[in-house]
Design a protein around this motif. Sequence first.
Motif, PDB file in Angstrom:
ATOM      1  N   ASP A   1       0.853  -1.179   0.000  1.00 40.52           N
ATOM      2  CA  ASP A   1       0.000   0.000   0.000  1.00 40.52           C
ATOM      3  C   ASP A   1       0.895   1.237   0.000  1.00 40.52           C
ATOM      4  O   ASP A   1       2.119   1.148  -0.157  1.00 40.52           O
ATOM      5  N   ALA A   2       0.306   2.412   0.175  1.00 36.65           N
ATOM      6  CA  ALA A   2       1.072   3.652   0.086  1.00 36.65           C
ATOM      7  C   ALA A   2       2.166   3.725   1.148  1.00 36.65           C
ATOM      8  O   ALA A   2       3.284   4.189   0.881  1.00 36.65           O
ATOM      9  N   ALA A   3       1.867   3.274   2.365  1.00 38.84           N
ATOM     10  CA  ALA A   3       2.869   3.330   3.433  1.00 38.84           C
ATOM     11  C   ALA A   3       4.039   2.395   3.137  1.00 38.84           C
ATOM     12  O   ALA A   3       5.210   2.760   3.329  1.00 38.84           O
ATOM     13  N   ASP A   4       3.739   1.195   2.678  1.00 36.31           N
ATOM     14  CA  ASP A   4       4.798   0.257   2.325  1.00 36.31           C
ATOM     15  C   ASP A   4       5.654   0.805   1.198  1.00 36.31           C
ATOM     16  O   ASP A   4       6.889   0.726   1.241  1.00 36.31           O
ATOM     17  N   LYS A   5       5.018   1.388   0.194  1.00 39.89           N
ATOM     18  CA  LYS A   5       5.770   1.961  -0.926  1.00 39.89           C
ATOM     19  C   LYS A   5       6.641   3.120  -0.452  1.00 39.89           C
ATOM     20  O   LYS A   5       7.762   3.316  -0.941  1.00 39.89           O
ATOM     21  N   ARG A   6       6.131   3.892   0.498  1.00 35.73           N
ATOM     22  CA  ARG A   6       6.917   5.014   1.026  1.00 35.73           C
ATOM     23  C   ARG A   6       8.171   4.520   1.724  1.00 35.73           C
ATOM     24  O   ARG A   6       9.277   5.012   1.466  1.00 35.73           O
ATOM     25  N   VAL A   7       8.034   3.537   2.609  1.00 31.79           N
ATOM     26  CA  VAL A   7       9.199   2.992   3.305  1.00 31.79           C
ATOM     27  C   VAL A   7      10.143   2.313   2.315  1.00 31.79           C
ATOM     28  O   VAL A   7      11.369   2.471   2.388  1.00 31.79           O
ATOM     29  N   PHE A   8       9.594   1.555   1.380  1.00 33.04           N
ATOM     30  CA  PHE A   8      10.396   0.908   0.335  1.00 33.04           C
ATOM     31  C   PHE A   8      11.263   1.938  -0.380  1.00 33.04           C
ATOM     32  O   PHE A   8      12.468   1.742  -0.587  1.00 33.04           O
ATOM     33  N   THR A   9      10.666   3.063  -0.729  1.00 35.82           N
ATOM     34  CA  THR A   9      11.392   4.131  -1.422  1.00 35.82           C
ATOM     35  C   THR A   9      12.446   4.759  -0.532  1.00 35.82           C
ATOM     36  O   THR A   9      13.590   4.986  -0.956  1.00 35.82           O
ATOM     37  N   LEU A  10      12.099   5.034   0.721  1.00 35.55           N
ATOM     38  CA  LEU A  10      13.037   5.685   1.634  1.00 35.55           C
ATOM     39  C   LEU A  10      14.222   4.789   1.963  1.00 35.55           C
ATOM     40  O   LEU A  10      15.350   5.278   2.140  1.00 35.55           O
ATOM     41  N   LEU A  11      14.004   3.485   2.055  1.00 39.56           N
ATOM     42  CA  LEU A  11      15.118   2.587   2.342  1.00 39.56           C
ATOM     43  C   LEU A  11      16.127   2.570   1.195  1.00 39.56           C
ATOM     44  O   LEU A  11      17.318   2.306   1.412  1.00 39.56           O
ATOM     45  N   ARG A  12      15.676   2.842  -0.009  1.00 36.77           N
ATOM     46  CA  ARG A  12      16.614   2.948  -1.126  1.00 36.77           C
ATOM     47  C   ARG A  12      17.481   4.206  -1.038  1.00 36.77           C
ATOM     48  O   ARG A  12      18.520   4.281  -1.695  1.00 36.77           O
ATOM     49  N   HIS A  13      17.071   5.160  -0.214  1.00 40.14           N
ATOM     50  CA  HIS A  13      17.901   6.347  -0.011  1.00 40.14           C
ATOM     51  C   HIS A  13      19.229   5.986   0.656  1.00 40.14           C
ATOM     52  O   HIS A  13      20.222   6.708   0.483  1.00 40.14           O
ATOM     53  N   VAL A  14      19.242   4.924   1.457  1.00 40.05           N
ATOM     54  CA  VAL A  14      20.370   4.686   2.364  1.00 40.05           C
ATOM     55  C   VAL A  14      21.070   3.355   2.079  1.00 40.05           C
ATOM     56  O   VAL A  14      21.570   2.703   2.986  1.00 40.05           O
ATOM     57  N   CYS A  15      21.116   2.962   0.828  1.00 44.64           N
ATOM     58  CA  CYS A  15      21.853   1.747   0.471  1.00 44.64           C
ATOM     59  C   CYS A  15      22.841   2.060  -0.643  1.00 44.64           C
ATOM     60  O   CYS A  15      22.674   3.014  -1.403  1.00 44.64           O
ATOM     61  N   ASP A  16      23.868   1.235  -0.715  1.00 41.42           N
ATOM     62  CA  ASP A  16      24.818   1.325  -1.828  1.00 41.42           C
ATOM     63  C   ASP A  16      24.389   0.452  -2.997  1.00 41.42           C
ATOM     64  O   ASP A  16      24.679   0.773  -4.151  1.00 41.42           O
ATOM     65  N   VAL A  17      23.729  -0.657  -2.680  1.00 39.59           N
ATOM     66  CA  VAL A  17      23.380  -1.632  -3.713  1.00 39.59           C
ATOM     67  C   VAL A  17      22.031  -2.252  -3.387  1.00 39.59           C
ATOM     68  O   VAL A  17      21.736  -2.544  -2.222  1.00 39.59           O
ATOM     69  N   VAL A  18      21.215  -2.424  -4.410  1.00 39.18           N
ATOM     70  CA  VAL A  18      19.951  -3.157  -4.305  1.00 39.18           C
ATOM     71  C   VAL A  18      20.194  -4.561  -4.833  1.00 39.18           C
ATOM     72  O   VAL A  18      20.566  -4.750  -5.991  1.00 39.18           O
TER      73      VAL A  18
END
Length: 244
Positions: A54-71
């Motif tokens: 849902d929107a909250a999950d997508k928001r956290v999913f997006t924000l966690l990509r802010h703080v990684c070097d590699v997916v």
Amino acid sequence: MIDAIWPHAATALDDDAVIAGYEHGVASRWVRVNFVSSVDGSATLAGRSGALSDAADKRVFTLLRHVCDVVLVGAGTVRAEGYSGELVDAEARRWREAHGFAAHPTLAIVTGEAALDPGSELFRRSPVRPIVITRVSADRDRVAALTAVADVVECGGTSVDLRQALDALAERGLRRVQCEGGPHLLGALTAADAVDELCLTVSPVLVGGNGPRIATGSETDRSLRVGQVLRSDDTLLLRYVRAD
């Protein structure tokens, strides 16, 4: 709206506050996995994990990509969910650069069979040259074809050695790993005792059926502790970290 309900008082959180909660206690080298499941434990709805989001999950999913070097993702997840093009938008790229990260995270795909199409949009549209992680015994023609469009890292003989793969990523400066699926990859990371953090969104639906769990493979016994609980309406966003 996302509220913190443990360990903080319930209050609406802006993006920086959400990120700060997930970054608490994170080491310079860290493997974070991010999954969503139904209340009854299914990792998919109608065959896709994205259908549970849902929107909250997508928001956290997006924000966690802010703080990684590699997916880090498995080949099956790439085919099911689609990973072509940019992984973060322009605003996220600015945030990342301001906080010491490269503008765009690298995409690393695990495939024991080297079974990826080198002509696919995944490779054509990626803003950063992807990494393909495979095994030494993978088909040589497939490996050669992928070498033209990606950096191929061969780890392990008859199966991919994920510990070796994580070391290889770290040697490239890719120390903060964000694993986004799928269940076989999480199961293999768990078996290798390589998971530092699990971020799990519990979607408020009952799915039934025979959908997969978030992790499959060899049975393991790894204790975790609760790091944080967030709530958005009836969705829970749980953070667990290693207990030792």
